[in-house]
Write an enzyme that holds these catalytic residues in place. Sequence first.
Site, PDB file in Angstrom:
ATOM      1  N   SER A   1       0.817  -1.212   0.000  1.00 41.24           N
ATOM      2  CA  SER A   1       0.000   0.000   0.000  1.00 41.24           C
ATOM      3  C   SER A   1       0.848   1.258   0.000  1.00 41.24           C
ATOM      4  O   SER A   1       1.926   1.291   0.574  1.00 41.24           O
ATOM      5  CB  SER A   1      -0.922   0.025   1.225  1.00 41.24           C
ATOM      6  OG  SER A   1      -1.649   1.241   1.209  1.00 41.24           O
TER       7      SER A   1
ATOM      8  N   LYS B   1      -4.540  -6.797   3.584  1.00 46.08           N
ATOM      9  CA  LYS B   1      -4.553  -5.663   2.635  1.00 46.08           C
ATOM     10  C   LYS B   1      -5.990  -5.357   2.202  1.00 46.08           C
ATOM     11  O   LYS B   1      -6.370  -4.196   2.036  1.00 46.08           O
ATOM     12  CB  LYS B   1      -3.669  -5.980   1.415  1.00 46.08           C
ATOM     13  CG  LYS B   1      -3.711  -4.903   0.314  1.00 46.08           C
ATOM     14  CD  LYS B   1      -3.279  -3.542   0.828  1.00 46.08           C
ATOM     15  CE  LYS B   1      -3.054  -2.460  -0.178  1.00 46.08           C
ATOM     16  NZ  LYS B   1      -3.973  -2.222  -1.242  1.00 46.08           N
TER      17      LYS B   1
ATOM     18  N   HIS C   1      -7.483  -3.477   4.958  1.00 49.01           N
ATOM     19  CA  HIS C   1      -6.886  -2.136   4.889  1.00 49.01           C
ATOM     20  C   HIS C   1      -7.660  -1.281   3.883  1.00 49.01           C
ATOM     21  O   HIS C   1      -7.990  -0.128   4.151  1.00 49.01           O
ATOM     22  CB  HIS C   1      -5.407  -2.254   4.476  1.00 49.01           C
ATOM     23  CG  HIS C   1      -4.781  -0.980   3.986  1.00 49.01           C
ATOM     24  ND1 HIS C   1      -5.040  -0.450   2.734  1.00 49.01           N
ATOM     25  CD2 HIS C   1      -3.943  -0.111   4.582  1.00 49.01           C
ATOM     26  CE1 HIS C   1      -4.382   0.687   2.589  1.00 49.01           C
ATOM     27  NE2 HIS C   1      -3.697   0.909   3.690  1.00 49.01           N
ATOM     28  N   ASN C   2      -7.946  -1.857   2.742  1.00 51.77           N
ATOM     29  CA  ASN C   2      -8.673  -1.095   1.725  1.00 51.77           C
ATOM     30  C   ASN C   2     -10.094  -0.786   2.162  1.00 51.77           C
ATOM     31  O   ASN C   2     -10.613   0.293   1.887  1.00 51.77           O
ATOM     32  CB  ASN C   2      -8.682  -1.859   0.395  1.00 51.77           C
ATOM     33  CG  ASN C   2      -7.365  -1.696  -0.359  1.00 51.77           C
ATOM     34  OD1 ASN C   2      -6.339  -1.427   0.244  1.00 51.77           O
ATOM     35  ND2 ASN C   2      -7.391  -1.866  -1.669  1.00 51.77           N
TER      36      ASN C   2
ATOM     37  N   GLU D   1      -9.788   1.991   4.340  1.00 54.20           N
ATOM     38  CA  GLU D   1      -9.486   3.152   3.466  1.00 54.20           C
ATOM     39  C   GLU D   1     -10.798   3.728   2.898  1.00 54.20           C
ATOM     40  O   GLU D   1     -11.005   4.944   2.902  1.00 54.20           O
ATOM     41  CB  GLU D   1      -8.564   2.666   2.348  1.00 54.20           C
ATOM     42  CG  GLU D   1      -8.221   3.653   1.254  1.00 54.20           C
ATOM     43  CD  GLU D   1      -7.384   2.974   0.148  1.00 54.20           C
ATOM     44  OE1 GLU D   1      -6.335   2.380   0.453  1.00 54.20           O
ATOM     45  OE2 GLU D   1      -7.806   3.018  -1.028  1.00 54.20           O
TER      46      GLU D   1
HETATM   47  C1  6PG Z   1      -3.282   1.368  -1.559  1.00 56.07           C
HETATM   48  C2  6PG Z   1      -4.573   1.522  -2.284  1.00 56.07           C
HETATM   49  C3  6PG Z   1      -4.495   0.939  -3.644  1.00 56.07           C
HETATM   50  C4  6PG Z   1      -5.658   1.338  -4.542  1.00 56.07           C
HETATM   51  C5  6PG Z   1      -6.870   0.512  -4.238  1.00 56.07           C
HETATM   52  C6  6PG Z   1      -8.150   1.267  -4.101  1.00 56.07           C
HETATM   53  O1  6PG Z   1      -3.339   0.850  -0.464  1.00 56.07           O
HETATM   54  O2  6PG Z   1      -2.250   1.791  -2.088  1.00 56.07           O
HETATM   55  O3  6PG Z   1      -5.581   0.864  -1.581  1.00 56.07           O
HETATM   56  O4  6PG Z   1      -4.310  -0.426  -3.509  1.00 56.07           O
HETATM   57  O5  6PG Z   1      -5.866   2.684  -4.504  1.00 56.07           O
HETATM   58  O6  6PG Z   1      -6.935  -0.405  -5.278  1.00 56.07           O
HETATM   59  O7  6PG Z   1      -8.784   1.319  -5.295  1.00 56.07           O
HETATM   60  P1  6PG Z   1     -10.303   1.643  -5.566  1.00 56.07           P
HETATM   61  O8  6PG Z   1     -10.645   2.877  -4.814  1.00 56.07           O
HETATM   62  O9  6PG Z   1     -10.287   1.880  -7.043  1.00 56.07           O
HETATM   63  O10 6PG Z   1     -11.104   0.457  -5.197  1.00 56.07           O
END
Ligand code: 6PG
Length: 478
Positions: A133, A187, A190-191, A194
Amino acid sequence: MQDKSTHKNDFGLIGLAVMGQNLILNVESRGFKTAVYNRTYSVTEKFVSQHPDKQLQGFEELSDFVQSLERPRKVMIMVKAGPAVDVVIEKLIPLLEEGDLIIDGGNSLYTDTERRSQELGGKGLLFVGSGVSGGEEGALKGPSIMPGGPTSSWKVVQPIFEAISAKVDGEPCVTHIGKGGAGHYVKMIHNGIEYGDMQLICEAYALFKAAGFTTDEMATIFDDWNNSELESYLIQITAKIFEIQDPETNQPLIDVIMDKAGQKGTGQWTLINGAENAVVISTINAAVEARILSSLKAQRVIAVNELQGPSEFNSDWDKATFVAKVKKALFASKIISYAQGLDLIKTMGEAKQWDLNLGNIAKIWRGGCIIRAAFLNDITKAYQGNPELSNLMLDPYFKDILNDSQQAWREVVALGVSQGIAIPAFSASLSYYDSYRNDRLPANLLQAQRDFFGAHTYERTDKPAGEWFHTDWPEVID
Ligand code: 6PG
């Protein structure tokens, strides 16, 4: 200058899109000899020629690329998650030898990683499925890395990953997450987190915008917040976004960006996994669903003239009060989002016997990754102090913040509801908080309904748990 010594390359990378390019430049910059391969050779040629002074060798043939690597070979794949990863692995298998290591650094679904791990293990090859990430900049300067797989495989790549990762207080933002698909799983969460962070910031923005704050004012607010307990990469970039003018229209750029959110799938995977594990991740779900609803722009444009809401925005708060209350609501909701994501990691880790260490996971998220934030230090401390913590909300530090914020948080959610501003992640977070802290939910009525129509039985408050009762409910005649 190219190193002309007989020493072979230390590390190979397949897939020269931006993330791959930046990651291998990062590896090279730490003193490793590197090899690169891309399906389209012209991309490799161009990339290598742009960096003549680097220890970077490009190959047209995959077999030559593999042969150039020191054993045990370390080959990292940075291609689009999904079938492309399998295609590359299939091509690599006959070229590699026992003990060589393949690392998948894309956003692969953890179940794919588990399958690949099994298949490659059966062939004597090592495999690490690793979350990476930090976006393009992180890949180049130091990402947060979440590798999963057997300890023996991790050991092979550990020195390189520790060298290239971000550092916080001198400590690398990488740790062996666990076996199998644990790295890609963490991960994925994590997303999901995010997504939650991003949506919560968007909801604060929605409230500010409705209340008439200018983008300049919002830039200042987010900048101030970045010097507070909210300090984080996403708050920081949000402040920067508000500062940018569109050169074509001379308006704030944010005002001309279409309000349709994209997504590549990791958030939806998190949502599905939460349901599969019966773990409530309502803040993350709200964030995923907010992206889905935003994408229905054409329908929303019709509905705006059909479905009514309050006619104009009304709030008695002065600007300073407004900002202070939204800040509390944002921070409290953010804590809930992390509490939910970490609860899911804990639950899944136990089910899969991954032996996950939540303190170490929070620790490697302090730097390099998209969700890096000052408060991850406090989350790290919470789990180091009590590895068995049942929910982050009950940690003394976070409990105090929630108790201190809850009144303002309610007022902000009430304002959004009364003024017709959709704030699904703020409200989902508050409902989670209120459900969790309530020792008498209306589920007694639910149990009665289940027993009424299906004789599903219920427990009683005045009898020991595990004793089940049924009532002969009166018949209903339609
Ligand atoms: C990271 C991000 C990266 C990417 C994701 C999110 O941790 O560097 O999460 O992996 O930005 O794929 O993408 P989307 O918003 O397009 O789902």
